[in-house]
Design an enzyme around this catalytic site. Structure first.
Site, short mmCIF file in Angstrom:
data_model
loop_
_atom_site.label_atom_id
_atom_site.label_comp_id
_atom_site.label_asym_id
_atom_site.label_seq_id
_atom_site.Cartn_x
_atom_site.Cartn_y
_atom_site.Cartn_z
N CYS A 128 78.85 70.49 34.96
CA CYS A 128 78.34 71.25 33.64
C CYS A 128 77.21 71.59 33.18
O CYS A 128 76.77 72.11 32.88
CB CYS A 128 79.79 71.11 32.23
SG CYS A 128 79.09 69.29 32.16
N GLU A 141 83.01 70.72 25.39
CA GLU A 141 82.42 70.37 25.65
C GLU A 141 82.62 71.76 26.71
O GLU A 141 83.45 71.12 27.98
CB GLU A 141 82.26 69.02 26.17
CG GLU A 141 80.17 68.90 26.59
CD GLU A 141 80.76 69.23 28.47
OE1 GLU A 141 80.25 69.85 28.90
OE2 GLU A 141 81.17 67.86 28.87
N GLY A 190 86.13 71.16 29.71
CA GLY A 190 86.52 72.28 30.67
C GLY A 190 85.93 73.54 30.44
O GLY A 190 85.14 74.06 29.87
N SER A 191 86.81 74.26 31.22
CA SER A 191 85.87 76.21 30.74
C SER A 191 85.91 76.88 29.38
O SER A 191 87.16 75.76 28.85
CB SER A 191 87.27 76.92 31.71
OG SER A 191 87.72 76.92 30.72
N GLY A 205 88.57 76.60 26.05
CA GLY A 205 88.13 75.95 25.28
C GLY A 205 88.42 77.02 24.01
O GLY A 205 88.53 76.22 22.98
C1 UN1 Z 1 80.45 67.06 32.45
O1 UN1 Z 1 80.03 67.82 33.90
O2 UN1 Z 1 80.45 67.51 32.56
O3 UN1 Z 1 74.61 64.77 32.71
C2 UN1 Z 1 79.62 65.87 32.50
C3 UN1 Z 1 75.36 65.66 33.61
C4 UN1 Z 1 76.52 64.34 33.16
C5 UN1 Z 1 77.75 64.73 32.52
C6 UN1 Z 1 78.00 65.49 33.61
N1 UN1 Z 1 75.38 62.52 32.89
O4 UN1 Z 1 75.45 65.43 34.54
#
Ligand code: UN1
Length: 511
Positions: free
Chosen positions: A298, A264, A242-243, A247
């Protein structure tokens, strides 16, 4: 595929309680989430959130299940995860469509997310026979040393809306082969995906006679369920996506009780485009990285750092591509970009565009929100390119939207300085045909991110690698490589197989 078919095949109903540990779903709060399609606003379902008592029930079941589940041999646990992979293959089309319907990413990406889950199941099956530690040389005669890995306990999993099934998949497949039970708090923006996943797993687990609580879900508010979960001393590991703001809170609370986390968090991923590269490849990677998933990964490409000699030419071609993006219904195969998750995300988009302009940026493409209509919520925005300096405050923070900041460089050293000059450190890439540039980018002097690619974009990582990043991204790693170790407890064993007693370091202690 119709909504009715998706619901039928995934065991979803119009109104549902939001907690489960196998068997019946339950929830006793008065707090109901109304789930609407981010694209059309159509009512998809209502989910009652879990109460504090529901949370306790789930935790008790999870703890009880752990005592039993950890006793199964790991390859047997792997066999059950193999069956989860088979069940996911059977449901791939409907589950992928549900992801697209509830979260708004285009269908091919929804299907890709389910594929990530299938892939990690396959990965975990093999891993189940290889949860091994080394044997070590003892300094004492007649002694032997070795390491073992034991199941850890109940793992708490907190996930975000943008990958409503895959991130849970990465965590659970590994946690289960490691002998852990799991409690999932999904995003309240995508509860239907969570219910569907749990239903699929429930069937497999029940068929294999696993105790209730081996896999559990509690859908609820962060302030109610999330806070309880992170403070709960019965949960030795919390894996959260998440953000960065979220975190920091989780890291502080879990850290205060000396629990473990896998964090993450936010990314601010850049792609460096060298003048010595395959420009077509760079273009395709930048385009997918920035526009794919409407910029809500992300790993989305948020910054393009382009060599000055090709800057104008590259941007002209990129803008041509942007102008051809079909924005619309994520389930229509002609669509390339769906909606943002909700009106709040649109407000963030608008705020970021306005801030960028106020901070000296120039909009090169897009920047506007599409008007709402009868078939369309006010959740569609234009993919946007803004020329701006890296130091502008808005560029330093992650906006979960399809906004790409572009800037130019003259020397690689300068590009790397710009590249690393953000608080986050998730994913990164360089497009270059120069061995020297690629080598430098991957060296200690190069990218400071957890993921660094050459001639491959920033997003769309395979599950086989360790996934996560440095700095404000939180330092955690999920998914492939040796990440399984985070889900087990390591034990160092020293065995005296001879009669004589020897103390280490030559200490004499005789009576
Ligand atoms: C995410 O955006 O939290 O590498 C995960 C990627 C994907 C996973 C993204 N396999 O873009």
């Amino acid at each position: 595929m119709t909504k009715a078919r998706i619901f039928r095949e995934l065991g979803l109903r119009a109104t549902m309680p939001g907690a489960n540990c196998g068997g019946e779903w339950f929830a006793s709060s008065r707090d109901v989430i109304t789930v609407r399609s981010p694209a059309t606003g159509e009512l998809l379902g209502k989910v009652t959130q879990a109460s504090a008592a529901d949370y306790q029930r789930v935790l008790r079941a999870s703890q009880k299940a752990f005592a039993e589940f950890r006793a199964l041999p790991a390859p047997r646990r792997g066999e059950i995860v193999r069956q989860v992979g088979v069940a996911l293959r059977e449901k791939k089309d409907v589950l992928g469509a549900l992801v697209s319907l509830e979260m708004g990413k285009i269908l091919t990406e929804g299907l890709g997310e389910v594929q990530e889950m299938i892939d990690i199941c396959d990965f975990a099956v093999g891993q189940a026979r290889f949860l091994s530690g080394p044997t070590l040389q003892s300094e004492r005669p007649g002694h032997r040393m070795m390491e073992q890995w034991h199941p850890l306990g109940t793992v708490g999993i907190i996930t975000a809306f943008n990958f409503p099934v895959a991130v849970w998949g990465w965590n659970t497949a590994l946690a289960w082969v490691c002998g852990d039970t799991t409690v999932w708090k999904p995003s309240s923006k995508t509860p239907l995906c969570a219910i569907a996943c749990q239903n699929i797993v429930n069937e497999v687990f029940a068929r294999n006679g696993l105790p209730e609580g081996t896999s559990a879900v509690v859908i609820g508010r962060g302030a109610m369920i999330g806070e309880r979960l992170i403070a709960d001393g019965r949960i030795p590991l919390v894996s959260a996506t998440g953000s960065t703001r979220m975190g920091k809170r989780i890291g502080a609370v879990v850290g205060a009780r000396l629990g473990r986390t896998i964090l993450e968090l936010g990314g601010n991923n850049a792609l460096i485009v060298s003048e010595r590269c395959d420009l077509d490849g760079a273009l395709a990677s930048a385009f997918f990285g920035a526009v794919g998933t409407a910029g809500q990964r992300c790993t989305s490409t948020r910054r393009l750092i382009i060599h000055e000699s090709i800057y104008r030419r590259f941007l002209r071609r990129l803008i041509d591509l942007y102008a051809r993006v079909n924005i619309g219904d994520p389930l229509d195969p002609r669509t390339l970009m769906g909606p943002l998750i909700d009106e709040g995300a649109v407000a963030d988009f608008e705020h970021a565009v306005a801030a960028a302009v106020a901070q000296g940026g120039t909009i090169l493409y897009g920047g506007k929100v599409k008007r709402a209509s009868r078939q369309r919520r006010r959740t569609f925005v234009e993919p946007t390119i803004i020329e701006i300096a890296n130091r502008a405050p808005i560029v330093q923070s992650e906006t979960f939207a399809p906004i790409l900041y572009v800037m130019k460089y003259r020397t690689l050293a300068q590009a790397l300085r710009i590249h690393n000059d953000v608080p986050q450190g998730l994913s990164s890439a360089i497009y270059t045909d120069s061995v020297s540039e690629a080598g430098t980018f991957l060296s200690y002097r190069g990218s400071d991110c957890g993921i660094a690619n050459v001639n491959v974009g920033t997003s769309g990582a395979e599950i086989g690698g360790a996934f996560g990043g440095e700095k404000e991204t939180g330092g955690g790693r999920e998914s492939g490589s040796d990440v399984w170790k985070a889900y087990m407890r390591r034990q160092t064993n020293t065995i005296n197989w001879d009669r004589e007693i020897h103390l280490a370091q030559g200490v004499q202690f005789e009576f």
